[in-house]
Design an enzyme around this catalytic site. Structure first.
Site, PDB file in Angstrom:
ATOM      1  N   HIS A 142       0.830  -1.205   0.000  1.00 39.52           N
ATOM      2  CA  HIS A 142       0.000   0.000   0.000  1.00 39.52           C
ATOM      3  C   HIS A 142       0.864   1.254   0.000  1.00 39.52           C
ATOM      4  CE1 HIS A 142      -2.803  -3.037   1.933  1.00 39.52           C
ATOM      5  NE2 HIS A 142      -3.434  -2.658   0.849  1.00 39.52           N
ATOM      6  N   HIS A 143       2.122   1.123  -0.440  1.00 40.35           N
ATOM      7  CA  HIS A 143       2.954   2.346  -0.417  1.00 40.35           C
ATOM      8  C   HIS A 143       2.391   3.380  -1.387  1.00 40.35           C
ATOM      9  CE1 HIS A 143       4.587   0.603  -4.089  1.00 40.35           C
ATOM     10  NE2 HIS A 143       5.244   1.717  -4.315  1.00 40.35           N
ATOM     11  N   LYS A 150      -3.077  -2.696  -7.668  1.00 34.45           N
ATOM     12  CA  LYS A 150      -3.415  -3.009  -9.059  1.00 34.45           C
ATOM     13  C   LYS A 150      -2.867  -4.369  -9.437  1.00 34.45           C
ATOM     14  CE  LYS A 150      -5.010  -1.352 -12.973  1.00 34.45           C
ATOM     15  NZ  LYS A 150      -5.784  -2.599 -13.065  1.00 34.45           N
ATOM     16  N   LYS A 180       6.783  -4.274 -10.483  1.00 36.37           N
ATOM     17  CA  LYS A 180       6.523  -3.914 -11.880  1.00 36.37           C
ATOM     18  C   LYS A 180       6.045  -2.460 -11.987  1.00 36.37           C
ATOM     19  CE  LYS A 180       4.573  -7.218 -13.972  1.00 36.37           C
ATOM     20  NZ  LYS A 180       3.683  -8.233 -14.522  1.00 36.37           N
ATOM     21  N   ASP A 225       7.056   3.329 -13.347  1.00 35.29           N
ATOM     22  CA  ASP A 225       6.514   4.587 -12.819  1.00 35.29           C
ATOM     23  C   ASP A 225       4.998   4.680 -12.938  1.00 35.29           C
ATOM     24  OD1 ASP A 225       8.934   5.634 -11.947  1.00 35.29           O
ATOM     25  OD2 ASP A 225       9.419   6.414 -13.941  1.00 35.29           O
ATOM     26  N   LYS A 274      -3.209  -8.768  -6.717  1.00 37.55           N
ATOM     27  CA  LYS A 274      -3.506  -9.859  -7.659  1.00 37.55           C
ATOM     28  C   LYS A 274      -4.691 -10.635  -7.126  1.00 37.55           C
ATOM     29  CE  LYS A 274      -1.849 -11.543 -11.549  1.00 37.55           C
ATOM     30  NZ  LYS A 274      -1.198 -10.772 -12.608  1.00 37.55           N
ATOM     31  N   SER A 294      -3.343   0.044 -18.454  1.00 38.83           N
ATOM     32  CA  SER A 294      -4.405   0.055 -17.444  1.00 38.83           C
ATOM     33  C   SER A 294      -4.398   1.381 -16.688  1.00 38.83           C
ATOM     34  CB  SER A 294      -4.197  -1.075 -16.437  1.00 38.83           C
ATOM     35  OG  SER A 294      -4.708  -2.273 -16.941  1.00 38.83           O
TER      36      SER A 294
HETATM   37  P1  NAD Z   1      -4.440 -16.182 -21.920  1.00 42.80           P
HETATM   38  O1  NAD Z   1      -5.344 -17.029 -21.143  1.00 42.80           O
HETATM   39  O2  NAD Z   1      -5.022 -15.208 -22.881  1.00 42.80           O
HETATM   40  O3  NAD Z   1      -3.402 -17.081 -22.785  1.00 42.80           O
HETATM   41  C1  NAD Z   1      -2.618 -18.109 -22.278  1.00 42.80           C
HETATM   42  C2  NAD Z   1      -2.307 -19.054 -23.434  1.00 42.80           C
HETATM   43  O4  NAD Z   1      -1.352 -20.041 -23.009  1.00 42.80           O
HETATM   44  C3  NAD Z   1      -3.544 -19.817 -23.913  1.00 42.80           C
HETATM   45  O5  NAD Z   1      -3.653 -19.703 -25.320  1.00 42.80           O
HETATM   46  C4  NAD Z   1      -3.259 -21.263 -23.483  1.00 42.80           C
HETATM   47  O6  NAD Z   1      -3.837 -22.217 -24.332  1.00 42.80           O
HETATM   48  C5  NAD Z   1      -1.740 -21.289 -23.548  1.00 42.80           C
HETATM   49  N1  NAD Z   1      -1.167 -22.391 -22.782  1.00 42.80           N
HETATM   50  C6  NAD Z   1      -1.610 -22.953 -21.639  1.00 42.80           C
HETATM   51  N2  NAD Z   1      -0.802 -23.967 -21.256  1.00 42.80           N
HETATM   52  C7  NAD Z   1       0.184 -24.047 -22.177  1.00 42.80           C
HETATM   53  C8  NAD Z   1       1.302 -24.895 -22.336  1.00 42.80           C
HETATM   54  N3  NAD Z   1       1.568 -25.860 -21.475  1.00 42.80           N
HETATM   55  N4  NAD Z   1       2.110 -24.700 -23.408  1.00 42.80           N
HETATM   56  C9  NAD Z   1       1.842 -23.719 -24.298  1.00 42.80           C
HETATM   57  N5  NAD Z   1       0.784 -22.889 -24.200  1.00 42.80           N
HETATM   58  C10 NAD Z   1      -0.035 -23.043 -23.154  1.00 42.80           C
HETATM   59  O7  NAD Z   1      -3.478 -15.464 -20.846  1.00 42.80           O
HETATM   60  P2  NAD Z   1      -2.627 -14.146 -21.024  1.00 42.80           P
HETATM   61  O8  NAD Z   1      -3.422 -13.004 -20.538  1.00 42.80           O
HETATM   62  O9  NAD Z   1      -2.042 -14.122 -22.403  1.00 42.80           O
HETATM   63  O10 NAD Z   1      -1.473 -14.381 -19.930  1.00 42.80           O
HETATM   64  C11 NAD Z   1      -0.330 -15.187 -20.212  1.00 42.80           C
HETATM   65  C12 NAD Z   1       0.756 -14.869 -19.207  1.00 42.80           C
HETATM   66  O11 NAD Z   1       1.077 -13.480 -19.274  1.00 42.80           O
HETATM   67  C13 NAD Z   1       0.409 -15.149 -17.752  1.00 42.80           C
HETATM   68  O12 NAD Z   1       1.577 -15.557 -17.087  1.00 42.80           O
HETATM   69  C14 NAD Z   1      -0.018 -13.783 -17.238  1.00 42.80           C
HETATM   70  O13 NAD Z   1       0.162 -13.669 -15.843  1.00 42.80           O
HETATM   71  C15 NAD Z   1       0.938 -12.900 -17.987  1.00 42.80           C
HETATM   72  N6  NAD Z   1       0.504 -11.509 -18.110  1.00 42.80           N
HETATM   73  C16 NAD Z   1      -0.673 -11.188 -18.717  1.00 42.80           C
HETATM   74  C17 NAD Z   1      -1.025  -9.848 -18.853  1.00 42.80           C
HETATM   75  C18 NAD Z   1      -2.256  -9.408 -19.606  1.00 42.80           C
HETATM   76  O14 NAD Z   1      -2.406  -8.198 -19.822  1.00 42.80           O
HETATM   77  N7  NAD Z   1      -3.105 -10.306 -20.048  1.00 42.80           N
HETATM   78  C19 NAD Z   1      -0.207  -8.854 -18.316  1.00 42.80           C
HETATM   79  C20 NAD Z   1       0.991  -9.219 -17.692  1.00 42.80           C
HETATM   80  C21 NAD Z   1       1.329 -10.557 -17.609  1.00 42.80           C
END
Ligand code: NAD
Length: 470
Positions: free
Chosen positions: A63-64, A69, A93, A98, A105, A361
């Protein structure tokens, strides 16, 4: 493997970096501690009449700065440890790029494929109601976003539930981000994380000293790229690399992985997957033995964009990429990290590389609080002024500017232009800052540690300047 703690891994990385800072021990402990953990169990009546108890979490790591988010994840892998780790990563992150938020989460332990749309809506709305009851959601307190297994649809349900329960809150739209544009979302959010990954890696590839160390030339054009996961993040990352002239030699999805020496056309692959339900048997490509095999392909840049822990001590020794861009959160275990450092593979860390989503965001949240679309006030004015300048130049020089340049010069910025340029600026600055700290201290062993040092310094400065710590 069941002993593995993702949160402990984040703490370990934090401690490794903390020794390169000069902050008080107690202050460092406060930064790395998880401030609030909400553990929920609630029932949902399914369409077949059965009742299921749903396990869910929301964690506010720091909460700093407020609001907190971070995304909401729908996955069977959700547990308290994972949500705490992901919330901590969000704190660091946001600090690096910034964005003035604390880390948060959330997660619901479900496999969304096993529920109907009606059931998913019920679960999402009930979860939101629970968050409202506990004051774990709101534009000033805690602002969720999409993550693995969630998207615009879930965010629309959440904002609608929150606004229904808070009709007096004029800023209610700012209670979640990643909403559809019709519900207060911002243009450019959908591709933001993937585009940020691209901007960050492109900047890394522009740093001559880093490229020379790995026998690479600068620039992303012609670089051989492998992407794991074709979801929101993976697809957009692959698309931007493809459009920049990189060669997508390998793609991995959960059903398997493929290799194509002369490059995969990402749009054709998406069409193929839509038609056949799989990336396998893509014309001209070779099916590999399993979904993880593509990670071990010979390539310049490997981008895991699916889930955590996909590169571990077992497969790390066989990784051939020169650069790994962590688009997913926590795709590399700490043991694997050490192996990759030994192999002099440059790991560009998740903690800032996938910050494009949270950066945009932030722009969405600002839009919600200001109640006006970006560019609405100045676009036409700028176009009129630019047209006048062009006219004067043409009259004075007696020459006519060609149509392509004319269009570019006259163009006033739309929302999407401003969002993309704000994101590009953010990712370039963050990359330079992290690499700058790494270059300035030869003792720092890797880029992840440098990123943590940047994050710790920023969060600690906020605490120190708040006067909480002397
Ligand atoms: P998503 O659900 O849209 O996509 C994930 C994809 O990974 C799916 O297509 C799924 O079928 C595939 N997948 C699952 N298991 C797999 C495997 N064993 N091998 C290969 N592919 C596999 O999710 P996303 O939003 O794209 O998020 C993906 C990663 O990115 C997560 O770690 C998430 O925390 C991170 N992330 C997402 C965002 C965002 O804005 N969506 C932001 C920062 C970080």
């Amino acid at each position: 493997m069941s002993e593995y703690s993702f949160f402990a891994a984040v703490e370990k990385s934090f401690d490794k970096a903390a020794q390169f800072t000069k902050w008080d021990k107690g202050l460092l402990e406060q930064i790395r501690a998880c401030n609030s953990v909400l553990r929920l169990r609630f029932p949902v009546k399914k369409e077949d009449g059965s009742i299921e108890v749903i396990e869910a979490y929301r964690v506010q790591h720091s909460h700093h700065k407020t609001p907190c988010k971070g995304g909401i994840r729908f996955s069977m892998g959700v547990n308290q440890d994972e949500v705490m780790a992901l919330a901590a990563l969000m704190t660091y992150k946001c600090a690096i790029v910034d964005v003035p938020f604390g880390g948060g989460k959330g997660g619901i332990k479900i496999d969304p494929k096993k529920y109907t749309t009606y059931e998913l809506e019920k679960i999402t709305r009930r979860y939101t109601t629970e968050l409202v009851k506990k004051n774990f959601i709101g534009p000033a307190t805690d602002v969720p976003a999409p993550d693995y297994g969630t998207g615009e649809r879930e965010m629309a349900w959440m904002v609608d539930t929150f606004a229904t329960l808070h009709p007096e809150n004029i800023d209610a739209a700012g209670c979640v981000t990643g909403k559809p544009v019709s519900q207060g979302g911002v243009n450019g959010r959908r591709e933001a994380t993937g585009l940020g990954v691209f901007f960050g890696l492109r900047e890394v590839c522009n740093i001559q000293s880093q490229m020379e160390k790995r026998g690479m030339t600068t620039g992303v054009e012609g670089k051989r790229v492998v992407v794991q996961g074709l979801g929101n993040v993976g697809f957009h990352t692959a698309k931007f690399f493809y459009e920049a002239g990189s060669i997508l030699v390998g793609i991995a999805e959960y059903e398997g992985s493929i290799f194509k020496e002369d490059g995969i056309n990402i749009f054709e692959l998406m069409e193929h997957r839509k038609k056949t339900g799989s990336i396998l048997n893509f014309p001209g490509a070779t099916n590999l033995e399993n979904s993880k095999a593509a990670l071990e392909l010979d390539c310049d840049i490997l981008i895991p964009a699916a889930l955590e822990n996909v590169i571990d001590a077992e497969n790390a020794p066989r990784i051939k990429a020169k650069v790994i861009g962590e688009a997913a959160n926590g795709p590399i275990t700490p043991e694997a990290d050490e192996i990759l450092i030994e192999k002099e593979i440059l790991v560009v860390p998740d903690m800032y590389l996938n910050a494009g989503g949270v950066t945009v965001s932030y722009f969405e949240w600002l839009k919600n609080l200001s109640h006006v679309r970006y560019g609405r006030m100045e676009k036409r004015f700028n176009e009129n002024v630019n047209a006048k300048i062009l006219e004067e130049i043409e009259e004075l020089s007696g020459k006519r500017v060609d149509d392509k340049a004319r269009k570019l010069i006259k163009h006033g910025a739309d929302e999407i232009d401003l969002v993309h340029s704000g994101l590009e600026e953010t990712m370039i600055n963050a990359t330079r800052e992290v690499i700058g700290v790494w270059d300035a201290n030869p003792e720092i062993p890797d880029m992840r540690t440098a990123a943590y040092v940047v994050a710790i310094n920023k969060v600690a400065t906020t605490y120190a300047e708040l006067g909480i710590f002397p």
